[in-house]
Design a protein around this motif. Structure first.
Motif, PDB file in Angstrom:
ATOM      1  N   UNK A  12       0.833  -1.202   0.000  1.00 12.30           N
ATOM      2  CA  UNK A  12       0.000   0.000   0.000  1.00 12.30           C
ATOM      3  C   UNK A  12       0.868   1.253   0.000  1.00 12.30           C
ATOM      4  N   UNK A  13       1.923   1.254   0.794  1.00 13.98           N
ATOM      5  CA  UNK A  13       2.796   2.431   0.850  1.00 13.98           C
ATOM      6  C   UNK A  13       3.520   2.648  -0.475  1.00 13.98           C
ATOM      7  N   UNK A  14       3.833   1.565  -1.183  1.00  8.03           N
ATOM      8  CA  UNK A  14       4.459   1.710  -2.494  1.00  8.03           C
ATOM      9  C   UNK A  14       3.498   2.388  -3.471  1.00  8.03           C
ATOM     10  N   UNK A  15       2.233   1.951  -3.458  1.00 11.25           N
ATOM     11  CA  UNK A  15       1.238   2.560  -4.342  1.00 11.25           C
ATOM     12  C   UNK A  15       1.017   4.032  -4.005  1.00 11.25           C
ATOM     13  N   UNK A  16       1.053   4.362  -2.715  1.00 11.75           N
ATOM     14  CA  UNK A  16       0.900   5.752  -2.295  1.00 11.75           C
ATOM     15  C   UNK A  16       2.063   6.589  -2.810  1.00 11.75           C
ATOM     16  N   UNK A  17       3.273   6.076  -2.684  1.00 10.62           N
ATOM     17  CA  UNK A  17       4.462   6.811  -3.129  1.00 10.62           C
ATOM     18  C   UNK A  17       4.470   7.001  -4.641  1.00 10.62           C
ATOM     19  N   UNK A  18       3.812   6.073  -5.365  1.00  4.29           N
ATOM     20  CA  UNK A  18       3.745   6.165  -6.826  1.00  4.29           C
ATOM     21  C   UNK A  18       2.552   6.978  -7.304  1.00  4.29           C
ATOM     22  N   UNK A  19       1.744   7.464  -6.366  1.00  7.56           N
ATOM     23  CA  UNK A  19       0.592   8.280  -6.721  1.00  7.56           C
ATOM     24  C   UNK A  19      -0.599   7.491  -7.224  1.00  7.56           C
ATOM     25  N   UNK A  20      -0.608   6.162  -7.015  1.00  8.28           N
ATOM     26  CA  UNK A  20      -1.699   5.327  -7.491  1.00  8.28           C
ATOM     27  C   UNK A  20      -2.780   5.095  -6.439  1.00  8.28           C
ATOM     28  N   UNK A  21      -2.505   5.518  -5.206  1.00 10.07           N
ATOM     29  CA  UNK A  21      -3.440   5.271  -4.106  1.00 10.07           C
ATOM     30  C   UNK A  21      -3.548   6.496  -3.233  1.00 10.07           C
ATOM     31  N   UNK A  22      -4.771   6.994  -3.051  1.00  2.67           N
ATOM     32  CA  UNK A  22      -5.079   8.050  -2.088  1.00  2.67           C
ATOM     33  C   UNK A  22      -5.300   7.370  -0.745  1.00  2.67           C
ATOM     34  N   UNK A  23      -4.443   7.639   0.229  1.00  2.00           N
ATOM     35  CA  UNK A  23      -4.493   6.921   1.503  1.00  2.00           C
ATOM     36  C   UNK A  23      -5.823   7.095   2.235  1.00  2.00           C
ATOM     37  N   UNK A  24      -6.569   8.174   1.940  1.00  2.00           N
ATOM     38  CA  UNK A  24      -7.864   8.380   2.610  1.00  2.00           C
ATOM     39  C   UNK A  24      -8.904   7.367   2.151  1.00  2.00           C
ATOM     40  N   UNK A  25      -8.646   6.681   1.037  1.00  2.00           N
ATOM     41  CA  UNK A  25      -9.595   5.716   0.491  1.00  2.00           C
ATOM     42  C   UNK A  25      -9.295   4.284   0.935  1.00  2.00           C
ATOM     43  N   UNK A  26      -8.256   4.098   1.725  1.00  2.00           N
ATOM     44  CA  UNK A  26      -7.822   2.759   2.114  1.00  2.00           C
ATOM     45  C   UNK A  26      -8.801   2.128   3.096  1.00  2.00           C
ATOM     46  N   UNK A  27      -9.101   0.851   2.890  1.00  2.00           N
ATOM     47  CA  UNK A  27     -10.069   0.110   3.701  1.00  2.00           C
ATOM     48  C   UNK A  27      -9.456  -1.241   4.040  1.00  2.00           C
ATOM     49  N   UNK A  28      -9.348  -1.539   5.335  1.00  2.00           N
ATOM     50  CA  UNK A  28      -8.792  -2.821   5.781  1.00  2.00           C
ATOM     51  C   UNK A  28      -9.921  -3.826   5.939  1.00  2.00           C
ATOM     52  N   UNK A  29      -9.852  -4.920   5.190  1.00  2.00           N
ATOM     53  CA  UNK A  29     -10.942  -5.900   5.144  1.00  2.00           C
ATOM     54  C   UNK A  29     -10.490  -7.246   5.715  1.00  2.00           C
ATOM     55  N   UNK A  30     -11.409  -7.881   6.444  1.00  2.00           N
ATOM     56  CA  UNK A  30     -11.205  -9.249   6.922  1.00  2.00           C
ATOM     57  C   UNK A  30      -9.891  -9.398   7.698  1.00  2.00           C
ATOM     58  N   UNK A  31      -9.639  -8.470   8.605  1.00  2.00           N
ATOM     59  CA  UNK A  31      -8.422  -8.565   9.420  1.00  2.00           C
ATOM     60  C   UNK A  31      -8.591  -9.697  10.432  1.00  2.00           C
ATOM     61  N   UNK A  32      -7.625 -10.613  10.435  1.00  2.00           N
ATOM     62  CA  UNK A  32      -7.664 -11.769  11.331  1.00  2.00           C
ATOM     63  C   UNK A  32      -6.249 -12.309  11.524  1.00  2.00           C
ATOM     64  N   UNK A  33      -6.114 -13.303  12.377  1.00  2.00           N
ATOM     65  CA  UNK A  33      -4.817 -13.913  12.615  1.00  2.00           C
ATOM     66  C   UNK A  33      -4.409 -14.802  11.446  1.00  2.00           C
TER      67      UNK A  33
END
Length: 316
Positions: A91-112
């Motif tokens: 995700x941080x790579x996409x942000x640095x490349x301008x492909x991802x607006x961090x405000x739109x990030x959604x964490x799904x199905x977080x589990x162990x």
């Protein structure tokens, strides 16, 4: 109930999923997994994926100072390439490349990544030595006690947590199995939209699969909302029932992070059972063009349902 380390990270992250993830310690990042999703420029859901295995093992660590958990490192899990640290790095790579607006990030199905022992003090119903990958310390199932046995299926094994900032959410989809969900809204306000079961849901998945409903909305999204069967506001502390076996979508609307969890279940109601049996249909109103559980997993799920039915028949 959620674990203390998760609550601490939520309290420290000022309304941003990225900040929340950066607040997690190296051990938490290495021991858990989640899908990090976001809408692309066309408004369709994408996932921040690490580079293919094994190349991802040599990628730089996330910026929170995490220690080395690469495959082969001391204490690393064999499945380390799937952990949350790798996803955060992607995700941080996409942000640095301008492909991802961090405000739109959604964490799904977080589990162990791996099982833990279930909380025996919370469960009024359950099996001795029960194991789980869930982050929840207590379930809706536990509150119902022995009554919860009178269902065909109730998943407290790998139910996930969803964390989102304002404007983030899950695109339009139907779950991989046509089951119901009981949801828990721990924090924040979120809008959930569901559509009628059967042909209408199948049509929307085929034409608008993974489409986000982040404002501003286009004509196609507005038309879809006009066909919705329910538009619900989820508030902190709400518990709710919905069907994951119909087209549905969510959007977080509060400034603070939203935190939601779901437990999948199948009741004994004939309508719910009939809908479940349509899972994997290749023709008819419930046939889906994508997103259905793999055949081997579906076979295992049906065997588990059949086993539960045999237990209920012996107890009846």
């Amino acid at each position: 109930a959620l674990p203390g380390w998760l609550i601490k990270a939520l309290d420290s992250g000022p309304g941003s999923v990225l900040d929340f993830l950066r607040e997690l310690g190296p051990q938490e990042l290495a021991a858990h997994k989640a899908a990090l999703e976001f809408p692309d420029e066309s408004g369709v859901q994408r996932e921040a994926l690490p580079r293919p295995y094994p190349y991802c093992l040599w990628d730089s660590p996330a910026s929170n100072g995490a220690t080395n958990t690469s495959l082969g490192a001391e204490g690393a899990l064999p499945e380390a390439w799937r952990d949350l640290r790798r996803r955060l790095t992607a995700a941080e790579r996409l942000i640095s490349q301008g492909e991802l607006d961090s405000s739109k990030l959604y964490a799904c199905e977080m589990r162990r990544l791996r099982e833990r022992e279930a909380n025996p003090a919370a469960a009024a119903y359950g099996k001795a030595g029960e194991r789980t990958k869930s982050l929840s310390l207590r379930y809706v199932r536990d509150w119902l006690g022995k009554l919860s046995r009178w269902t065909l299926y109730w998943n407290c094994y790998d139910d996930g947590i969803f964390v989102g900032g304002r404007g983030s959410g899950k695109g339009l989809h139907v779950d991989q199995v046509l089951w119901s969900n009981v949801g828990k809204q721990w924090r924040g306000h979120k809008i959930m939209v569901t559509w009628p079961a059967g042909a209408e849901s199948s049509r929307l998945v085929a034409t608008m699969g993974d489409a986000h409903f982040r404002p501003p909305l286009g004509p196609e999204q507005l038309q879809a909302l006009n066909c919705a069967s329910k538009i619900a506001l989820l508030r902190p502390g709400d518990m709710f029932l919905c069907s994951g076996g119909v087209a549905h979508a969510t959007i977080s609307i509060s400034k603070e992070l939203t935190v939601t969890g779901y437990e999948s279940l199948v009741t004994l109601h004939p309508r719910h059972v009939a809908h479940l049996l349509e899972t994997g249909a290749t023709c008819g109103p419930c046939a889906l063009s994508c997103g259905v559980m793999e055949s081997d997993e579906l076979r295992e799920h049906r065997c588990a349902v059949l086993h539960q039915l045999q237990i209920l028949l012996r107890e009846a």
